[in-house]
Design a protein around this motif. Structure first.
Motif, PDB file in Angstrom:
ATOM      1  N   VAL A  45       0.840  -1.197   0.000  1.00 20.49           N
ATOM      2  CA  VAL A  45       0.000   0.000   0.000  1.00 20.49           C
ATOM      3  C   VAL A  45       0.879   1.252   0.000  1.00 20.49           C
ATOM      4  N   TYR A  46       1.902   1.252   0.844  1.00 20.68           N
ATOM      5  CA  TYR A  46       2.787   2.419   0.927  1.00 20.68           C
ATOM      6  C   TYR A  46       3.443   2.696  -0.422  1.00 20.68           C
ATOM      7  N   LEU A  52       2.315   6.044  -7.350  1.00 19.04           N
ATOM      8  CA  LEU A  52       1.224   6.710  -8.062  1.00 19.04           C
ATOM      9  C   LEU A  52       1.187   8.207  -7.755  1.00 19.04           C
ATOM     10  N   GLY A  53       1.639   8.590  -6.585  1.00 21.83           N
ATOM     11  CA  GLY A  53       1.604   9.995  -6.192  1.00 21.83           C
ATOM     12  C   GLY A  53       2.742  10.821  -6.759  1.00 21.83           C
ATOM     13  N   ASN A  54       3.827  10.172  -7.136  1.00 26.54           N
ATOM     14  CA  ASN A  54       4.988  10.889  -7.672  1.00 26.54           C
ATOM     15  C   ASN A  54       5.087  10.638  -9.168  1.00 26.54           C
ATOM     16  N   ALA A  55       5.146  11.711  -9.917  1.00 27.44           N
ATOM     17  CA  ALA A  55       5.312  11.564 -11.362  1.00 27.44           C
ATOM     18  C   ALA A  55       6.751  11.178 -11.686  1.00 27.44           C
ATOM     19  N   LYS A  56       7.677  11.505 -10.789  1.00 26.09           N
ATOM     20  CA  LYS A  56       9.098  11.257 -11.015  1.00 26.09           C
ATOM     21  C   LYS A  56       9.487   9.869 -10.498  1.00 26.09           C
ATOM     22  N   ASP A  57      10.270   9.146 -11.262  1.00 24.02           N
ATOM     23  CA  ASP A  57      10.759   7.843 -10.852  1.00 24.02           C
ATOM     24  C   ASP A  57      11.852   8.033  -9.809  1.00 24.02           C
ATOM     25  N   THR A  58      11.695   7.388  -8.649  1.00 26.75           N
ATOM     26  CA  THR A  58      12.685   7.541  -7.586  1.00 26.75           C
ATOM     27  C   THR A  58      13.913   6.679  -7.827  1.00 26.75           C
ATOM     28  N   GLY A  59      13.821   5.712  -8.720  1.00 25.27           N
ATOM     29  CA  GLY A  59      14.969   4.884  -9.058  1.00 25.27           C
ATOM     30  C   GLY A  59      15.287   3.802  -8.049  1.00 25.27           C
ATOM     31  N   LEU A  60      14.381   3.522  -7.147  1.00 23.53           N
ATOM     32  CA  LEU A  60      14.626   2.488  -6.143  1.00 23.53           C
ATOM     33  C   LEU A  60      14.354   1.112  -6.742  1.00 23.53           C
ATOM     34  N   ASP A  61      15.202   0.148  -6.398  1.00 25.20           N
ATOM     35  CA  ASP A  61      14.894  -1.222  -6.805  1.00 25.20           C
ATOM     36  C   ASP A  61      14.129  -1.900  -5.674  1.00 25.20           C
ATOM     37  N   TYR A  62      13.697  -3.115  -5.926  1.00 28.20           N
ATOM     38  CA  TYR A  62      12.825  -3.779  -4.957  1.00 28.20           C
ATOM     39  C   TYR A  62      13.512  -4.008  -3.618  1.00 28.20           C
ATOM     40  N   GLN A  63      14.813  -4.219  -3.619  1.00 20.85           N
ATOM     41  CA  GLN A  63      15.521  -4.439  -2.357  1.00 20.85           C
ATOM     42  C   GLN A  63      15.592  -3.148  -1.542  1.00 20.85           C
ATOM     43  N   GLU A  64      15.762  -2.031  -2.214  1.00 16.87           N
ATOM     44  CA  GLU A  64      15.779  -0.754  -1.509  1.00 16.87           C
ATOM     45  C   GLU A  64      14.401  -0.415  -0.943  1.00 16.87           C
ATOM     46  N   MET A  65      13.369  -0.989  -1.527  1.00 15.67           N
ATOM     47  CA  MET A  65      12.015  -0.803  -1.011  1.00 15.67           C
ATOM     48  C   MET A  65      11.716  -1.760   0.142  1.00 15.67           C
ATOM     49  N   GLY A  66      12.585  -2.719   0.378  1.00 17.68           N
ATOM     50  CA  GLY A  66      12.361  -3.698   1.436  1.00 17.68           C
ATOM     51  C   GLY A  66      11.464  -4.840   1.002  1.00 17.68           C
ATOM     52  N   LEU A  67      11.397  -5.082  -0.301  1.00 17.35           N
ATOM     53  CA  LEU A  67      10.527  -6.131  -0.842  1.00 17.35           C
ATOM     54  C   LEU A  67      11.374  -7.273  -1.375  1.00 17.35           C
ATOM     55  N   ASP A  68      10.756  -8.450  -1.452  1.00 17.15           N
ATOM     56  CA  ASP A  68      11.416  -9.544  -2.160  1.00 17.15           C
ATOM     57  C   ASP A  68      10.885  -9.554  -3.596  1.00 17.15           C
ATOM     58  N   ASP A  70       8.933 -11.616  -5.295  1.00 17.17           N
ATOM     59  CA  ASP A  70       7.495 -11.886  -5.456  1.00 17.17           C
ATOM     60  C   ASP A  70       6.653 -10.683  -5.027  1.00 17.17           C
ATOM     61  N   GLN A  71       7.053 -10.044  -3.939  1.00 19.24           N
ATOM     62  CA  GLN A  71       6.313  -8.865  -3.497  1.00 19.24           C
ATOM     63  C   GLN A  71       6.426  -7.735  -4.520  1.00 19.24           C
ATOM     64  N   TYR A  72       7.593  -7.625  -5.144  1.00 20.76           N
ATOM     65  CA  TYR A  72       7.777  -6.582  -6.155  1.00 20.76           C
ATOM     66  C   TYR A  72       6.886  -6.830  -7.371  1.00 20.76           C
ATOM     67  N   GLU A  73       6.774  -8.088  -7.773  1.00 21.57           N
ATOM     68  CA  GLU A  73       5.872  -8.417  -8.881  1.00 21.57           C
ATOM     69  C   GLU A  73       4.428  -8.096  -8.513  1.00 21.57           C
ATOM     70  N   ALA A  74       4.054  -8.395  -7.272  1.00 22.36           N
ATOM     71  CA  ALA A  74       2.701  -8.069  -6.810  1.00 22.36           C
ATOM     72  C   ALA A  74       2.501  -6.554  -6.789  1.00 22.36           C
ATOM     73  N   LEU A  75       3.537  -5.817  -6.412  1.00 25.28           N
ATOM     74  CA  LEU A  75       3.471  -4.356  -6.407  1.00 25.28           C
ATOM     75  C   LEU A  75       3.243  -3.822  -7.818  1.00 25.28           C
ATOM     76  N   GLN A  76       3.980  -4.343  -8.780  1.00 23.58           N
ATOM     77  CA  GLN A  76       3.831  -3.885 -10.164  1.00 23.58           C
ATOM     78  C   GLN A  76       2.424  -4.160 -10.686  1.00 23.58           C
ATOM     79  N   ALA A  77       1.889  -5.338 -10.374  1.00 24.15           N
ATOM     80  CA  ALA A  77       0.525  -5.669 -10.797  1.00 24.15           C
ATOM     81  C   ALA A  77      -0.494  -4.740 -10.117  1.00 24.15           C
ATOM     82  N   LEU A  78      -0.264  -4.455  -8.845  1.00 20.18           N
ATOM     83  CA  LEU A  78      -1.170  -3.584  -8.102  1.00 20.18           C
ATOM     84  C   LEU A  78      -1.142  -2.159  -8.655  1.00 20.18           C
TER      85      LEU A  78
END
Length: 123
Positions: A45-46, A52-68, A70-78
């Motif tokens: 959710v975060y 969606l709230g930022n038009a600019k790409d922050t450039g973070l990869d899934y590990q920097e987001m604290g995701l694994d 599978d969670q990153y794939e779920a995030l992209q689908a969401l």
């Protein structure tokens, strides 16, 4: 003489403070378990709201987001589903939370049960 009495009183006071006066009670111990579905849901959710709230790409990869992965794939689908909803109008208030929880529940169901190894390092 007054100095000597003052010095004796100061030493006695310091010694009394170090002599094991009233003990501080130990902090209460509580055991808490972390619900992996709730943690995953909060992360999805975060990051969905952030992306969606930022038009600019922050450039973070899934590990920097604290995701694994599978969670990153779920995030992209969401994110994609949320964008489709946004193009058709406003996203219902609880929609994002419900979709994230459903995705995390699926991920938790498919993840293997942790096992312990007999030694150090990888199992």
């Amino acid at each position: 003489m007054a100095r000597r009495l003052l010095l004796v009183a100061a030493v006695a006071f310091a010694a009394a403070g170090c002599s094991g006066g009233p003990a501080t009670p130990p902090a209460p111990t509580t055991t808490s378990t972390v619900d992996p579905v709730a943690v995953c849901t909060n992360q999805l959710v975060y990051w969905t709201k952030d992306i969606l709230g930022n038009a600019k790409d922050t450039g973070l990869d899934y590990q920097e987001m604290g995701l694994d992965g599978d969670q990153y794939e779920a995030l992209q689908a969401l994110i994609e589903q949320a964008r489709q909803h946004q193009s058709g109008g406003a996203v219902p208030p609880d929609w994002l939370q419900e979709q994230a929880k459903a995705a995390c529940t699926r991920l938790a169901a498919k993840s293997p049960t942790p096992t312990t190894s007999g030694g150090y390092g990888w199992p």
